[in-house]
Design an enzyme around this catalytic site. Structure first.
Site, PDB file in Angstrom:
ATOM      1  N   ASP A   1     -17.350   6.741  -1.525  1.00  0.00           N
ATOM      2  CA  ASP A   1     -16.101   6.652  -0.628  1.00  0.00           C
ATOM      3  C   ASP A   1     -15.840   8.167   0.053  1.00  0.00           C
ATOM      4  O   ASP A   1     -16.554   9.107  -0.255  1.00  0.00           O
ATOM      5  CB  ASP A   1     -14.687   6.361  -1.610  1.00  0.00           C
ATOM      6  CG  ASP A   1     -13.494   5.965  -1.127  1.00  0.00           C
ATOM      7  OD1 ASP A   1     -13.456   6.038   0.084  1.00  0.00           O
ATOM      8  OD2 ASP A   1     -12.576   5.961  -1.796  1.00  0.00           O
TER       9      ASP A   1
ATOM     10  N   ARG B   1     -13.122  -8.878   1.612  1.00  0.00           N
ATOM     11  CA  ARG B   1     -11.647  -8.876   1.309  1.00  0.00           C
ATOM     12  C   ARG B   1     -10.803  -9.881   1.556  1.00  0.00           C
ATOM     13  O   ARG B   1     -10.245 -10.308   0.733  1.00  0.00           O
ATOM     14  CB  ARG B   1     -11.135  -7.539   2.115  1.00  0.00           C
ATOM     15  CG  ARG B   1     -11.809  -6.070   1.568  1.00  0.00           C
ATOM     16  CD  ARG B   1     -11.235  -5.871   0.613  1.00  0.00           C
ATOM     17  NE  ARG B   1      -9.757  -5.571   0.419  1.00  0.00           N
ATOM     18  CZ  ARG B   1      -9.135  -4.703   0.827  1.00  0.00           C
ATOM     19  NH1 ARG B   1      -9.823  -3.540   1.422  1.00  0.00           N
ATOM     20  NH2 ARG B   1      -7.907  -4.669   0.812  1.00  0.00           N
TER      21      ARG B   1
ATOM     22  N   ARG C   1       0.717  -1.036   0.077  1.00  0.00           N
ATOM     23  CA  ARG C   1       0.011   0.009  -0.066  1.00  0.00           C
ATOM     24  C   ARG C   1       0.780   1.255   0.014  1.00  0.00           C
ATOM     25  O   ARG C   1       1.607   1.488   0.840  1.00  0.00           O
ATOM     26  CB  ARG C   1      -0.796   0.151   1.412  1.00  0.00           C
ATOM     27  CG  ARG C   1      -1.462   1.496   1.376  1.00  0.00           C
ATOM     28  CD  ARG C   1      -2.718   1.212   2.356  1.00  0.00           C
ATOM     29  NE  ARG C   1      -4.007   0.646   1.888  1.00  0.00           N
ATOM     30  CZ  ARG C   1      -5.098   0.774   2.478  1.00  0.00           C
ATOM     31  NH1 ARG C   1      -5.317   1.287   3.504  1.00  0.00           N
ATOM     32  NH2 ARG C   1      -6.069  -0.075   1.931  1.00  0.00           N
TER      33      ARG C   1
ATOM     34  N   HIS D   1      -7.165   0.623  -6.534  1.00  0.00           N
ATOM     35  CA  HIS D   1      -7.495  -0.338  -5.210  1.00  0.00           C
ATOM     36  C   HIS D   1      -8.079  -1.463  -5.725  1.00  0.00           C
ATOM     37  O   HIS D   1      -9.211  -1.731  -5.509  1.00  0.00           O
ATOM     38  CB  HIS D   1      -8.449   0.460  -4.250  1.00  0.00           C
ATOM     39  CG  HIS D   1      -8.121  -0.250  -2.975  1.00  0.00           C
ATOM     40  ND1 HIS D   1      -7.658  -1.133  -2.640  1.00  0.00           N
ATOM     41  CD2 HIS D   1      -9.111   0.399  -1.710  1.00  0.00           C
ATOM     42  CE1 HIS D   1      -7.864  -1.463  -1.311  1.00  0.00           C
ATOM     43  NE2 HIS D   1      -8.669  -0.661  -0.815  1.00  0.00           N
TER      44      HIS D   1
ATOM     45  N   GLN E   1     -10.181  -4.158  -3.632  1.00  0.00           N
ATOM     46  CA  GLN E   1     -11.537  -3.694  -2.863  1.00  0.00           C
ATOM     47  C   GLN E   1     -12.495  -3.960  -4.144  1.00  0.00           C
ATOM     48  O   GLN E   1     -13.616  -4.454  -3.695  1.00  0.00           O
ATOM     49  CB  GLN E   1     -11.408  -2.233  -2.417  1.00  0.00           C
ATOM     50  CG  GLN E   1     -12.608  -1.726  -1.938  1.00  0.00           C
ATOM     51  CD  GLN E   1     -13.106  -2.445  -0.512  1.00  0.00           C
ATOM     52  OE1 GLN E   1     -12.157  -2.250   0.466  1.00  0.00           O
ATOM     53  NE2 GLN E   1     -13.883  -3.049  -0.289  1.00  0.00           N
TER      54      GLN E   1
ATOM     55  N   CYS F   1     -16.172   1.189   0.847  1.00  0.00           N
ATOM     56  CA  CYS F   1     -15.042   0.440   1.048  1.00  0.00           C
ATOM     57  C   CYS F   1     -14.744   0.535   2.270  1.00  0.00           C
ATOM     58  O   CYS F   1     -13.852  -0.339   2.857  1.00  0.00           O
ATOM     59  CB  CYS F   1     -13.902   0.749   0.117  1.00  0.00           C
ATOM     60  SG  CYS F   1     -13.415   2.592   0.387  1.00  0.00           S
TER      61      CYS F   1
HETATM   62  N1  NVA Z   1     -10.017   6.423  -1.361  1.00  0.00           N
HETATM   63  C1  NVA Z   1      -9.739   6.072  -0.124  1.00  0.00           C
HETATM   64  C2  NVA Z   1      -9.878   4.598   0.231  1.00  0.00           C
HETATM   65  C3  NVA Z   1      -9.505   4.139   1.561  1.00  0.00           C
HETATM   66  C4  NVA Z   1      -9.889   2.589   1.601  1.00  0.00           C
HETATM   67  C5  NVA Z   1      -8.060   6.451  -0.038  1.00  0.00           C
HETATM   68  O1  NVA Z   1      -7.341   6.347  -0.822  1.00  0.00           O
HETATM   69  O2  NVA Z   1      -7.771   6.775   1.220  1.00  0.00           O
HETATM   70  N1   CP Z   2     -11.150  -0.206   2.412  1.00  0.00           N
HETATM   71  C1   CP Z   2      -9.699  -0.385   2.872  1.00  0.00           C
HETATM   72  O1   CP Z   2      -8.928  -0.594   2.205  1.00  0.00           O
HETATM   73  O2   CP Z   2      -9.906  -0.308   4.346  1.00  0.00           O
HETATM   74  P1   CP Z   2      -8.376   0.100   5.123  1.00  0.00           P
HETATM   75  O3   CP Z   2      -7.779   1.418   4.601  1.00  0.00           O
HETATM   76  O4   CP Z   2      -8.705   0.036   6.324  1.00  0.00           O
HETATM   77  O5   CP Z   2      -7.510  -1.009   4.674  1.00  0.00           O
END
Ligand code: NVA
Ligand code: CP
Length: 332
Positions: free
Chosen positions: A247, A315, A118, A145, A148, A287
């Site tokens: 989101d 997930r 990540r 992502h 997800q 998500c």
């Molecule tokens: N769009 C959000 C998703 C978090 C799981 C982010 O990137 O922070």
């Molecule tokens: N939806 C998701 O990826 O959650 P986290 O940021 O908690 O991993």
């Protein structure tokens, strides 16, 4: 034989190394396999039946941004498959002290069997993958992502796309309408790739200035049997939809824009009016983490059309199928 040339612990006969960096990396046929496999893996989990297909394999998880679901689902999932996990963050590894990503990839992929990352820019995960001897999975970047959306589609199929025997029928997706309300972010980009890969209609409603960057999301293969349409009015975008999803207004890494975004996104809050405009059996997904009263009203996310807890749990099941597929190929 030069022992140092042998890739990590990958055994003889293992499938060639493939990465999962964006949704478009897999074909519709591969997704059909993964959904079916995830259903079997989930069934075994629910009946306390061991499914130890990755014994002695190690997953390295690298987090340069915060996480709850991704961390827990990958870590618990790998243990349930009989493997083990190494957890690294920017703060507690040399990644945070400017060791080049290429060098990190070469080292980590000699000691582990699969890597989940990540991070920020997609180019960073691409550079890691280009120097990795083992499969690399995108656990979220600024641009995508994919894990997800894999879970989201599996959840949609579980709830709406099963055949008379209760088996997942991925053909359900063809021609269905998914509406995205909110930021043109990593999730929206990935939905666009999913619509192109699996042949459904994606409607996207964002405030002006926060549109999806089609140059990022659309691959040279175009939209395939799917379609993509933008709407300035979120209520209009929701009319007749099979799934409404949203989101956070501000994704990780964009916190400096928080105030401007709060103002710009005020009308992009999924509420009961939007849900009522959709199909009577519409589902709601997010998500998570969610901000009730911002991108979604509490009565929607906590209401009967919401499947966010199944979505979060899934997930783990889909990622177990994904890790198994990348390391072992198709299993019968
Ligand atoms: N769009 C959000 C998703 C978090 C799981 C982010 O990137 O922070
Ligand atoms: N939806 C998701 O990826 O959650 P986290 O940021 O908690 O991993």
């Amino acid at each position: 034989m030069n022992i140092n040339a042998i890739p990590s612990t990958l055994p003889q006969g293992a499938p060639p190394v493939r990465h999962y960096l964006q949704f478009a990396d897999f074909t519709a046929d591969e997704y059909h396999y993964l959904f079916t496999r995830a259903a079997l893996i989930k069934q075994k989990f629910k009946t306390f039946t061991k499914h130890h297909t990755l014994v002695d394999r190690t997953l390295a998880m690298i987090f340069e941004k915060a996480s709850t679901r991704t961390r827990v689902s990958f870590e618990a999932g790998m243990y349930q498959l009989g493997g083990s996990v190494v957890h690294l963050t920017t703060g507690d590894s040399q990644l945070g002290r400017s060791e080049p990503i290429e060098d990190s990839a070469k080292v980590i992929s000699r000691m582990t069997d699969i890597v989940m990352i990540r991070t920020f820019e997609q180019t960073k995960i691409e550079r890691f993958a280009a120097n990795s001897r083992v499969p690399v999975i995108n656990g979220l970047t600024n641009e995508f992502h994919p894990c997800q959306i894999l879970a989201d589609l599996f959840t949609l199929l579980e709830h709406r796309g099963t055949d008379a025997n209760g088996q997942i029928d991925p053909s359900y997706l063809r021609g269905k309408t998914v509406t995205w309300v909110g930021d043109g972010n990593n999730m929206a980009n990935t939905w666009l790739q999913a619509a192109a890969t699996l042949g459904f209609h994606l409607r996207v409603s964002t405030p002006s200035g926060y549109e999806v960057d089609e140059k990022v999301a659309v691959t040279p293969r175009g939209m395939g049997a799917g379609s993509y349409k933008t709407y300035s009015n979120p209520l209009e975008a929701c009319a007749g939809a099979d799934l409404v999803t949203t989101d956070v207004w501000t994704s990780m890494g964009y916190e400096a824009e928080n105030e401007a975004r709060r103002k710009a996104f005020a009308a992009w809050c999924v509420d009961s009016k939007m849900m009522a405009a959709a199909k009577p059996d519409v589902l709601f997904m997010h998500c998570l983490p969610a901000h009730r009263g911002e991108e979604v009203e509490a009565d929607v996310i906590d209401g009967p059309q919401s499947v966010v807890w199944d979505e979060a749990e899934n997930r783990m099941h889909v990622q177990k199928a994904l890790m198994e597929y990348l390391l072992l190929g198709r299993q019968s």
